[in-house]
Design a protein around this motif. Structure first.
Motif, PDB file in Angstrom:
ATOM      1  N   PRO A  89       0.823  -1.214   0.000  1.00 18.38           N
ATOM      2  CA  PRO A  89       0.000   0.000   0.000  1.00 18.38           C
ATOM      3  C   PRO A  89       0.856   1.263   0.000  1.00 18.38           C
ATOM      4  CG  PRO A  89      -0.749  -1.544   1.679  1.00 18.38           C
ATOM      5  CD  PRO A  89       0.549  -2.071   1.143  1.00 18.38           C
ATOM      6  N   THR A  90       0.326   2.308  -0.575  1.00 21.80           N
ATOM      7  CA  THR A  90       1.044   3.571  -0.698  1.00 21.80           C
ATOM      8  C   THR A  90       1.558   4.070   0.648  1.00 21.80           C
ATOM      9  OG1 THR A  90      -0.323   4.132  -2.592  1.00 21.80           O
ATOM     10  CG2 THR A  90       0.886   5.930  -1.556  1.00 21.80           C
ATOM     11  N   LEU A  91       0.759   3.960   1.686  1.00 21.84           N
ATOM     12  CA  LEU A  91       1.174   4.423   3.000  1.00 21.84           C
ATOM     13  C   LEU A  91       2.436   3.699   3.459  1.00 21.84           C
ATOM     14  CD1 LEU A  91       0.633   6.152   5.501  1.00 21.84           C
ATOM     15  CD2 LEU A  91      -0.830   4.317   6.347  1.00 21.84           C
ATOM     16  N   TYR A  92       2.482   2.383   3.270  1.00 20.28           N
ATOM     17  CA  TYR A  92       3.664   1.620   3.662  1.00 20.28           C
ATOM     18  C   TYR A  92       4.868   1.987   2.813  1.00 20.28           C
ATOM     19  CZ  TYR A  92       1.008  -1.364   6.796  1.00 20.28           C
ATOM     20  OH  TYR A  92       0.246  -1.828   7.827  1.00 20.28           O
ATOM     21  N   ARG A  93       4.648   2.278   1.540  1.00 24.45           N
ATOM     22  CA  ARG A  93       5.764   2.674   0.679  1.00 24.45           C
ATOM     23  C   ARG A  93       6.458   3.902   1.239  1.00 24.45           C
ATOM     24  NH1 ARG A  93       2.624   2.164  -4.957  1.00 24.45           N
ATOM     25  NH2 ARG A  93       2.478  -0.094  -4.947  1.00 24.45           N
ATOM     26  N   ILE A  94       5.691   4.845   1.716  1.00 23.13           N
ATOM     27  CA  ILE A  94       6.270   6.058   2.300  1.00 23.13           C
ATOM     28  C   ILE A  94       7.070   5.698   3.546  1.00 23.13           C
ATOM     29  CG2 ILE A  94       5.736   8.252   3.431  1.00 23.13           C
ATOM     30  CD1 ILE A  94       3.247   8.368   1.510  1.00 23.13           C
ATOM     31  N   PHE A  95       6.491   4.896   4.431  1.00 24.83           N
ATOM     32  CA  PHE A  95       7.198   4.473   5.642  1.00 24.83           C
ATOM     33  C   PHE A  95       8.498   3.755   5.300  1.00 24.83           C
ATOM     34  CE2 PHE A  95       2.983   4.242   8.091  1.00 24.83           C
ATOM     35  CZ  PHE A  95       3.179   5.509   8.632  1.00 24.83           C
ATOM     36  N   PHE A  96       8.457   2.879   4.295  1.00 23.97           N
ATOM     37  CA  PHE A  96       9.638   2.107   3.953  1.00 23.97           C
ATOM     38  C   PHE A  96      10.709   2.974   3.308  1.00 23.97           C
ATOM     39  CE2 PHE A  96       7.056  -2.073   3.729  1.00 23.97           C
ATOM     40  CZ  PHE A  96       7.159  -2.201   5.103  1.00 23.97           C
ATOM     41  N   ARG A  97      10.323   4.037   2.639  1.00 22.18           N
ATOM     42  CA  ARG A  97      11.310   4.915   2.016  1.00 22.18           C
ATOM     43  C   ARG A  97      12.002   5.806   3.037  1.00 22.18           C
ATOM     44  NH1 ARG A  97       7.939   6.456  -3.097  1.00 22.18           N
ATOM     45  NH2 ARG A  97       8.493   4.715  -4.428  1.00 22.18           N
ATOM     46  N   VAL A  98      11.266   6.282   4.014  1.00 30.09           N
ATOM     47  CA  VAL A  98      11.842   7.241   4.965  1.00 30.09           C
ATOM     48  C   VAL A  98      12.207   6.613   6.306  1.00 30.09           C
ATOM     49  CG1 VAL A  98      10.667   9.200   3.901  1.00 30.09           C
ATOM     50  CG2 VAL A  98       9.606   8.030   5.837  1.00 30.09           C
ATOM     51  N   GLY A  99      11.753   5.405   6.553  1.00 31.35           N
ATOM     52  CA  GLY A  99      12.018   4.759   7.834  1.00 31.35           C
ATOM     53  C   GLY A  99      13.419   4.184   7.922  1.00 31.35           C
ATOM     54  N   SER A 100      13.882   4.024   9.113  1.00 33.78           N
ATOM     55  CA  SER A 100      15.182   3.395   9.342  1.00 33.78           C
ATOM     56  C   SER A 100      15.070   1.898   9.093  1.00 33.78           C
ATOM     57  CB  SER A 100      15.628   3.639  10.782  1.00 33.78           C
ATOM     58  OG  SER A 100      14.755   2.952  11.674  1.00 33.78           O
ATOM     59  N   LEU A 101      16.197   1.227   8.956  1.00 30.77           N
ATOM     60  CA  LEU A 101      16.187  -0.210   8.733  1.00 30.77           C
ATOM     61  C   LEU A 101      15.485  -0.951   9.877  1.00 30.77           C
ATOM     62  CD1 LEU A 101      16.912  -2.622   7.010  1.00 30.77           C
ATOM     63  CD2 LEU A 101      19.157  -2.639   8.100  1.00 30.77           C
ATOM     64  N   PRO A 102      15.767  -0.656  11.135  1.00 26.65           N
ATOM     65  CA  PRO A 102      15.042  -1.345  12.217  1.00 26.65           C
ATOM     66  C   PRO A 102      13.526  -1.120  12.145  1.00 26.65           C
ATOM     67  CG  PRO A 102      16.992  -0.285  13.098  1.00 26.65           C
ATOM     68  CD  PRO A 102      16.845   0.180  11.676  1.00 26.65           C
ATOM     69  N   PHE A 103      13.118   0.085  11.788  1.00 22.99           N
ATOM     70  CA  PHE A 103      11.693   0.408  11.655  1.00 22.99           C
ATOM     71  C   PHE A 103      11.059  -0.472  10.577  1.00 22.99           C
ATOM     72  CE2 PHE A 103       8.349   2.769   9.464  1.00 22.99           C
ATOM     73  CZ  PHE A 103       7.536   3.158  10.508  1.00 22.99           C
ATOM     74  N   VAL A 104      11.709  -0.561   9.419  1.00 25.91           N
ATOM     75  CA  VAL A 104      11.181  -1.332   8.294  1.00 25.91           C
ATOM     76  C   VAL A 104      11.138  -2.821   8.636  1.00 25.91           C
ATOM     77  CG1 VAL A 104      11.650  -2.047   5.916  1.00 25.91           C
ATOM     78  CG2 VAL A 104      11.837   0.361   6.555  1.00 25.91           C
ATOM     79  N   LEU A 105      12.196  -3.328   9.228  1.00 23.60           N
ATOM     80  CA  LEU A 105      12.242  -4.754   9.555  1.00 23.60           C
ATOM     81  C   LEU A 105      11.183  -5.140  10.575  1.00 23.60           C
ATOM     82  CD1 LEU A 105      16.083  -5.367   9.633  1.00 23.60           C
ATOM     83  CD2 LEU A 105      14.450  -6.004   7.840  1.00 23.60           C
ATOM     84  N   LYS A 106      10.934  -4.270  11.512  1.00 25.71           N
ATOM     85  CA  LYS A 106       9.898  -4.551  12.515  1.00 25.71           C
ATOM     86  C   LYS A 106       8.533  -4.686  11.833  1.00 25.71           C
ATOM     87  CE  LYS A 106       8.281  -2.796  16.954  1.00 25.71           C
ATOM     88  NZ  LYS A 106       8.410  -1.705  17.921  1.00 25.71           N
TER      89      LYS A 106
END
Length: 146
Positions: A89-106
């Motif tokens: 989903p678009t919302l997750y794409r934004i999080f994954f682009r700007v989030g840190s690696l630990p944030f994304v992996l969680k």
């Protein structure tokens, strides 16, 4: 043993990949090569939000790889990447682009249950490295792990 299921979006993204890369003729060729019960299920239509048998998912991947790949499940990786981009989903794409690696992996670990009815994804990370571990998956298959 309880039936293993996958989210319908895993099926619909593969159908979309087929149409985009091989047209309706390619989609028909793959469907014709599937087990009859899987062909019937696809022809009845799959909703992205529904749960479908894991066996259908594997049959579809292996058949696509046999017809359009080398028959070694290597094409499954490309198709999975396509599906992940399509289904994120678009919302997750934004999080994954700007989030840190630990944030994304969680978040990746949390998304496992939204796509598979078996197993769990655990993440271990420490200062610049991470290991993702799929545990207790009922029916491993190279089409999923390649």
């Amino acid at each position: 043993m309880k039936q293993v299921l996958v989210k319908g979006s895993a099926i619909t993204s593969r159908e979309h990949w087929l149409r985009e890369h091989h047209g309706s003729e390619g989609e028909a060729e793959v469907r014709a090569a599937l087990e009859p019960k899987h062909r019937a299920r696809l022809e009845a239509g799959v909703l992205r939000s529904s749960w479908v048998p894991y066996a259908l998912f594997i049959d579809l991947n292996v058949t696509m790889d046999r017809i359009y790949g080398r028959g070694d499940c290597a094409l499954c990786k490309d198709i999975a990447y396509y599906g992940a981009k399509m289904n994120l989903p678009t919302l997750y794409r934004i999080f994954f682009r700007v989030g840190s690696l630990p944030f994304v992996l969680k978040r990746a670990a949390r998304m496992w249950d939204a796509h598979y009815s078996t197993g769990r994804l655990s993440v271990m990370s420490h200062r610049g490295w991470a290991r993702l571990l799929i545990e207790d998956f009922a029916v491993p298959h190279p089409a999923l792990w390649y």
